[in-house]
Design an enzyme around this catalytic site. Structure first.
Site, PDB file in Angstrom:
ATOM      1  N   SER A 121       9.397  23.618 -40.360  1.00 41.72           N
ATOM      2  CA  SER A 121       8.482  23.524 -39.216  1.00 41.72           C
ATOM      3  C   SER A 121       7.276  22.644 -39.522  1.00 41.72           C
ATOM      4  CB  SER A 121       7.945  24.910 -38.857  1.00 41.72           C
ATOM      5  OG  SER A 121       8.978  25.822 -38.686  1.00 41.72           O
TER       6      SER A 121
ATOM      7  N   HIS B 292      14.460  19.363 -36.604  1.00 43.29           N
ATOM      8  CA  HIS B 292      13.620  20.511 -36.284  1.00 43.29           C
ATOM      9  C   HIS B 292      14.047  21.104 -34.950  1.00 43.29           C
ATOM     10  CE1 HIS B 292       9.478  22.295 -35.223  1.00 43.29           C
ATOM     11  NE2 HIS B 292      10.180  23.147 -35.921  1.00 43.29           N
TER      12      HIS B 292
ATOM     13  N   GLU C 133      13.488  17.851 -32.610  1.00 46.32           N
ATOM     14  CA  GLU C 133      12.686  16.771 -33.194  1.00 46.32           C
ATOM     15  C   GLU C 133      13.483  16.217 -34.381  1.00 46.32           C
ATOM     16  OE1 GLU C 133       7.941  17.701 -32.520  1.00 46.32           O
ATOM     17  OE2 GLU C 133       8.927  18.748 -34.136  1.00 46.32           O
TER      18      GLU C 133
ATOM     19  N   ASN D  95       4.440  21.191 -33.184  1.00 40.63           N
ATOM     20  CA  ASN D  95       3.634  22.236 -33.825  1.00 40.63           C
ATOM     21  C   ASN D  95       2.244  21.745 -34.203  1.00 40.63           C
ATOM     22  OD1 ASN D  95       5.505  24.228 -33.528  1.00 40.63           O
ATOM     23  ND2 ASN D  95       6.370  24.030 -35.584  1.00 40.63           N
TER      24      ASN D  95
HETATM   25  P1  NAD Z   1      14.450  33.693 -41.685  1.00 41.07           P
HETATM   26  O1  NAD Z   1      13.624  34.422 -42.684  1.00 41.07           O
HETATM   27  O2  NAD Z   1      14.864  34.395 -40.438  1.00 41.07           O
HETATM   28  O3  NAD Z   1      15.775  33.153 -42.393  1.00 41.07           O
HETATM   29  C1  NAD Z   1      15.808  32.517 -43.634  1.00 41.07           C
HETATM   30  C2  NAD Z   1      17.164  32.796 -44.275  1.00 41.07           C
HETATM   31  O4  NAD Z   1      17.319  31.922 -45.368  1.00 41.07           O
HETATM   32  C3  NAD Z   1      17.326  34.214 -44.783  1.00 41.07           C
HETATM   33  O5  NAD Z   1      18.524  34.758 -44.276  1.00 41.07           O
HETATM   34  C4  NAD Z   1      17.369  34.041 -46.300  1.00 41.07           C
HETATM   35  O6  NAD Z   1      18.208  35.011 -46.920  1.00 41.07           O
HETATM   36  C5  NAD Z   1      17.936  32.647 -46.414  1.00 41.07           C
HETATM   37  N1  NAD Z   1      17.620  31.966 -47.666  1.00 41.07           N
HETATM   38  C6  NAD Z   1      16.435  31.893 -48.297  1.00 41.07           C
HETATM   39  N2  NAD Z   1      16.547  31.142 -49.421  1.00 41.07           N
HETATM   40  C7  NAD Z   1      17.819  30.732 -49.495  1.00 41.07           C
HETATM   41  C8  NAD Z   1      18.560  29.945 -50.415  1.00 41.07           C
HETATM   42  N3  NAD Z   1      17.971  29.431 -51.483  1.00 41.07           N
HETATM   43  N4  NAD Z   1      19.878  29.721 -50.167  1.00 41.07           N
HETATM   44  C9  NAD Z   1      20.464  30.257 -49.093  1.00 41.07           C
HETATM   45  N5  NAD Z   1      19.820  31.015 -48.195  1.00 41.07           N
HETATM   46  C10 NAD Z   1      18.522  31.253 -48.388  1.00 41.07           C
HETATM   47  O7  NAD Z   1      13.610  32.379 -41.337  1.00 41.07           O
HETATM   48  P2  NAD Z   1      13.704  31.446 -40.033  1.00 41.07           P
HETATM   49  O8  NAD Z   1      12.715  31.917 -39.025  1.00 41.07           O
HETATM   50  O9  NAD Z   1      15.115  31.314 -39.628  1.00 41.07           O
HETATM   51  O10 NAD Z   1      13.153  30.061 -40.589  1.00 41.07           O
HETATM   52  C11 NAD Z   1      13.928  29.213 -41.400  1.00 41.07           C
HETATM   53  C12 NAD Z   1      13.338  27.838 -41.426  1.00 41.07           C
HETATM   54  O11 NAD Z   1      13.291  27.337 -40.098  1.00 41.07           O
HETATM   55  C13 NAD Z   1      11.915  27.747 -41.945  1.00 41.07           C
HETATM   56  O12 NAD Z   1      11.753  26.545 -42.638  1.00 41.07           O
HETATM   57  C14 NAD Z   1      11.078  27.756 -40.680  1.00 41.07           C
HETATM   58  O13 NAD Z   1       9.840  27.147 -40.858  1.00 41.07           O
HETATM   59  C15 NAD Z   1      11.966  26.941 -39.772  1.00 41.07           C
HETATM   60  N6  NAD Z   1      11.758  27.148 -38.339  1.00 41.07           N
HETATM   61  C16 NAD Z   1      11.487  28.391 -37.845  1.00 41.07           C
HETATM   62  C17 NAD Z   1      11.308  28.546 -36.480  1.00 41.07           C
HETATM   63  C18 NAD Z   1      11.061  29.918 -35.909  1.00 41.07           C
HETATM   64  O14 NAD Z   1      10.711  30.008 -34.723  1.00 41.07           O
HETATM   65  N7  NAD Z   1      11.239  30.980 -36.644  1.00 41.07           N
HETATM   66  C19 NAD Z   1      11.395  27.446 -35.618  1.00 41.07           C
HETATM   67  C20 NAD Z   1      11.702  26.192 -36.156  1.00 41.07           C
HETATM   68  C21 NAD Z   1      11.870  26.050 -37.520  1.00 41.07           C
END
Ligand code: NAD
Length: 690
Positions: free
Chosen positions: A411, A432, A444, A482
C-alpha cells in the site's frame, strides 16, 4: 452526395447505407446526407420501403460525444429532425442493426417503423452513464414498445441488451438468421404491400391503463442508489411523461431535460470521466508494438484479506491460480473465506453453481515456494513490512522462471527498494489492488525506475482481462490514492479537538458524495492498524490512540469513533467518545468551538486537491484525469463531481488557493501550502482538466 450515405435500389426496396467510420456516430457530416437520402426516396414513387443499414463494424453506435455542448450538435438536421422525418415517411422504414445501436443510434432505429437485428447485436441507452437521458425520443418511444416499467429499467441502468432479449422485450421485430440486410429487405418487401404503417409514436396499447403507483414504486427502487445523480431521476420523470402526456408534449419535455443536463456540471463531469478512462490506457513509452507477455498461471502469496481477493479476481477472469501462505492453517483459513464468498454469491443468485464450481477448480494451494516455478505472474500480498517483502522477493528471485512478472500489492512501501531484493528489477512492479480486491474496480500499476515497458503493457492487458480499471503511477509513499487519502485525513483529528464531532465530519463528507465518512471508514478498517503503525514510527494521534488504548478498535470490538450494537454495522454516536474528545481538548489547552460544515470541506478536500497537484508536479501521475479515475474507482468520489481534480475546477482554483493560504497561515500545516502548479493554474485562470 457525400459518400458517407449511399442508396442502393433493388426493385421497390431501397437500402440506405451509412458509412461514417469508425462507429457510424451521428456526427453533423452524416446527418445532412442521411436527411437528403431519405427525402429523395420518400419522393420516389418507385420505392415502397426503405432499409436503413450501416457499413463497417456497427450500426449507428450513438451520438458523436465530441460534439456535445458545441453548436454543431444543434445544427440542422438534428437527430430529432431525422427521427421525425423517418416517422413521417410515406413508406415504411426498417432498421437493419448489427454491432450496436446505442443511445442516438437506438433512437434512430426506434423512429423506424420496424427493426431487424443480427443475433450478435446489442441495443440500449447508456446516456445515464454520461449524466444524460436520451434526448431524441428514446424515453417516449421505448415505453411504447416494451411497456413503461421495462423501459425505465433499461434507461436507468444504461446497460445494453442482446438481440434475443431485445426481441423478447419488443424493442425489435426480428432477429436475422444469416444475412442481415437480406432479412431486412425480406421484411421490407412484406411490409411494402401493406397500406398501414403505424409509427411507434401512435402505438399506445402498452401505455394505456398503466398503474402509476406501481410504476412509481418500481422506479424509486431503481433510483434508490443514485446518490445525488440527476440523470437517473430525470430518466424516470421522462418515462413517466410518456405515460401521462401526449407524445409531442412528452417529446418536448424530454428535449428540454436533455438540454439542461447536457449543459450541467454533472454531465460534464461524467463525460470527463468517460474520456479519462480511455486516456488512462495511454502510457508514455508503451505502444501497439510493445510486447505483451503471456500470462496463464498466477501465483498469489499471502492468503489474507488482500491475497484471497486478488486470487478470486484472477480465478473469476479465467486464470489458473496458486495461493501460497506460510502455514496450512493460514491457507485453510484463507481458502475457507474464498469458498464462503463464492457461496454467498450463489445464494444471492449472482453466480451460478456451475460457474462457482468452475472458478473453484482454477485454484490450487501450497506452503512451498517451489510451486511458483511455472507461474507467469506472481503477486505478493504478505504483511506490510519491508523486511518481510525483501525476504519474499529474494525467495521469488530464486524460484520464479525467467520472464515471470513479480508484483507487490504494497500500500505504501517503496517498490524500487522491494525490486532491489531481486537480481531482475526490470521484472518487478507494483499491482496495488483495493479491498475487497475481487470487487473493487481500481488497480494502480506502480512503475519503478526500472520496470520494463513490457511489464506495464502486460499489466494493462491482464487488468483489462480481469475487469479492472487501471492507472499507471510512479513510486512514492502511498502512490496516488493513499497518498491523497492521507492528505485528506490530516485534519480530521484537529477538527475533532477544535469542536467538530465524528458524526458531523462524516455527514459533511457523505453529503458531499462519499459513500462513507472518514471516521466510519476508520471504524470499519480497524483503529488498531494505524495505532500500531504510529507506535512503530514513534508518532502519536491524541484521540485515535487514546481510543485504541481503551479497546476501541472499531466495528470488530463494537466500539470505535462510534458504538455498534451486537451484529449491526450502523454507527451510533458514543457519549464516551464525545467525553474523551472534550477532555483531550481541555488537557491540551484547545478551546472547542462551533465548526461550520464549510470549514470541514475546506480542511479535508482542499488538501486532497493540493496533494493531487503535487503528485502531478512530481510526475507520479501522468495527467489530472488519471487521478480522477483513481478517486472515482478506488475511493468512492462522487461520479457527478468528476473526481477531485475536475471538481477543483468547478470549485474554482483561485478560491482553493486563497483558502489554503488562510489555513496555512492559521495552522502552519504543510498540507495547506499551495502547490506551485495549483498556484500557477489559478493565476492563469486555468484548470487541471482543460
Ligand atoms: P493480511 O494480514 O490479511 O494477510 C497477510 C497474509 O500474508 C497472511 O495470511 C500471512 O500469513 C501471509 N504471510 C505473511 N508473510 C508471509 C510470507 N513470508 N510468505 C507467505 N505468506 C505470508 O494482510 P492484508 O490486509 O491482506 O495486506 C496484505 C498486503 O496488501 C499488505 O502489503 C497491505 O499493505 C496491502 N494492501 C492492503 C489493503 C487492505 O485494505 N487491507 C489494500 C491494499 C493493499
Amino acid at each position: 452526395m457525400d459518400t458517407c450515405v449511399t442508396i442502393e435500389r433493388d426493385g421497390n426496396i431501397a437500402v440506405v447505407t451509412i458509412d461514417n467510420p469508425p462507429v457510424n456516430a451521428l456526427s453533423f457530416r452524416m446527418r445532412g446526407p442521411l436527411h437528403d437520402a431519405l427525402a429523395e426516396l420518400d419522393g420516389d414513387a418507385s420505392i415502397q420501403a426503405i432499409v436503413l443499414a450501416c457499413a463497417g463494424r456497427t450500426f449507428v453506435s450513438g451520438a458523436d460525444i465530441s460534439e456535445f455542448g458545441t453548436e454543431v450538435a444543434l445544427a440542422k438536421p438534428t437527430l430529432l429532425d431525422l427521427c421525425a422525418q423517418l416517422e413521417n415517411l410515406f413508406k415504411p422504414a426498417i432498421a437493419a442493426i448489427h454491432g450496436s445501436a446505442l443511445g442516438g443510434g437506438l433512437e434512430l432505429a426506434l423512429a423506424c417503423h420496424y427493426r431487424v437485428a443480427d443475433d450478435a447485436a446489442k441495443v440500449g441507452f447508456p446516456e445515464v452513464k454520461l449524466g444524460l437521458i436520451p434526448g431524441s425520443g428514446g424515453t417516449v418511444r421505448l415505453p411504447r414498445l416494451t411497456g413503461p416499467e421495462k423501459a425505465v429499467e433499461l434507461i436507468v441502468s444504461g446497460a445494453p441488451v442482446g438481440a434475443q432479449k431485445a426481441l423478447d422485450l419488443g424493442m425489435i421485430d426480428a432477429v436475422a438468421n444469416g444475412d442481415l440486410v437480406a432479412s431486412a429487405k425480406a421484411l421490407a418487401r412484406s411490409k411494402a404491400t401493406e397500406t398501414d404503417h403505424p409509427p411507434v409514436r401512435v402505438r399506445n396499447d402498452l401505455l394505456t391503463g398503466t398503474d402509476l403507483t406501481a410504476f412509481d414504486a418500481a422506479a424509486s427502487a431503481l433510483t434508490k442508489k443514485s446518490r445525488g445523480l440527476e440523470a437517473p431521476l430525470a430518466a424516470v420523470a421522462a418515462v413517466r411523461n410518456a405515460i401521462t402526456l401526449p407524445f409531442d408534449e412528452a417529446l418536448v419535455a424530454e428535449r428540454a431535460t436533455f438540454l439542461k443536463l447536457v449543459a450541467g456540471d454533472q454531465s460534464r463531469a461524467q463525460r470527463h470521466l468517460f474520456f479519462a478512462e480511455r486516456e488512462a490506457g495511454k502510457v508514455a513509452g508503451i505502444g501497439k508494438d510493445t510486447l505483451i507477455r503471456t500470462v496463464r498461471k498466477v501465483g498469489v502469496i499471502g492468503a489474507g484479506l488482500m491475497g484471497g481477493g486478488i486470487a478470486m479476481a484472477f480465478a473469476n477472469g479465467g486464470f489458473e491460480v496458486v495461493l501460497l501462505d506460510m502455514s496450512d492453517a493460514a491457507i485453510e483459513r484463507g481458502f475457507a473465506t474464498i469458498e464462503k464468498t463464492y457461496a454467498s454469491s450463489v445464494a444471492r443468485g449472482s453466480l451460478s453453481e456451475d460457474d462457482c464450481a468452475r472458478r473453484l477448480k482454477r485454484f490450487s494451494t501450497s506452503t512451498d515456494y517451489a510451486v511458483l516455478a511455472d507461474c507467469d505472474l506472481i503477486i505478493e500480498a504478505v504483511f506490510e513490512d519491508m523486511a518481510v517483502k525483501h525476504d519474499v522477493f529474494a525467495k521469488l528471485d530464486s524460484v520464479a522462471k525467467q520472464g515471470a512478472i513479480l508484483a507487490t500489492n504494497t500500500s505504501y512501501l517503496d517498490v524500487n527498494e522491494i525490486a532491489a531484493a531481486t537480481s531482475r528489477p526490470s521484472d518487478v512492479l507494483g499491482l496495488h489492488f483495493f479491498s475487497p480486491a475481487n470487487v473493487m474496480k481500481l488497480l494502480e500499476i506502480v512503475r519503478t525506475d526500472q520496470t520494463s515497458p513490457e511489464l506495464i503493457a502486460t499489466a494493462l492487458d491482464v487488468a483489462r482481462k480481469i475487469g479492472k480499471v487501471s492507472v499507471v503511477v510512479g513510486v512514492c509513499h502511498g502512490f496516488v490514492g493513499n497518498r491523497m487519502l492521507t492528505a485528506r485525513g490530516n485534519q480530521i483529528e484537529p477538527l475533532l479537538l477544535e469542536g467538530a464531532t465524528p458524526q458531523q465530519v462524516d455527514r459533511v463528507l457523505t453529503e458531499f458524495g462519499f459513500p462513507m465518512g472518514p471516521f466510519a471508514m476508520l471504524d470499519m478498517a480497524g483503529l488498531d492498524i494505524g495505532w500500531r503503525k504510529r507506535k512503530a514510527l514513534g508518532q502519536r494521534n491524541l484521540i485515535a490512540d487514546a481510543l485504541a488504548e481503551d479497546g476501541h478498535y472499531g466495528q470488530k470490538t463494537g466500539r470505535g469513533y462510534y458504538r455498534y450494537e451486537e451484529g449491526s454495522r450502523t454507527p451510533l454516536p458514543d457519549a464516551e467518545v464525545a467525553r474523551l474528545i472534550d477532555e483531550t481538548a481541555r488537557e491540551n489547552g484547545i478551546e472547542r468551538r462551533e465548526i461550520s460544515d464549510q470549514e470541514i470541506l475546506e480542511r479535508t478536500l482542499y488538501p486532497l486537491v493540493n496533494e493531487g497537484a503535487r503528485i502531478l508536479e512530481e510526475g507520479i501521475a501522468a495527467r489530472a484525469s488519471d487521478i480522477d479515475i483513481v478517486w472515482i474507482n478506488g475511493y468512492g468520489f462522487s461520479i457527478g463531481k468528476g473526481g477531485p481534480m475536475f471538481w477543483a475546477g468547478l470549485e474554482g482554483l483561485g478560491k482553493i488557493v486563497e483558502r489554503l493560504e488562510y489555513w496555512h497561515q492559521k495552522t502552519g500545516e504543510t498540507v495547506f501550502e499551495p502547490a506551485p502548479l495549483l498556484r500557477r493554474l489559478a493565476a492563469e485562470g486555468g484548470s487541471f482538466t482543460g
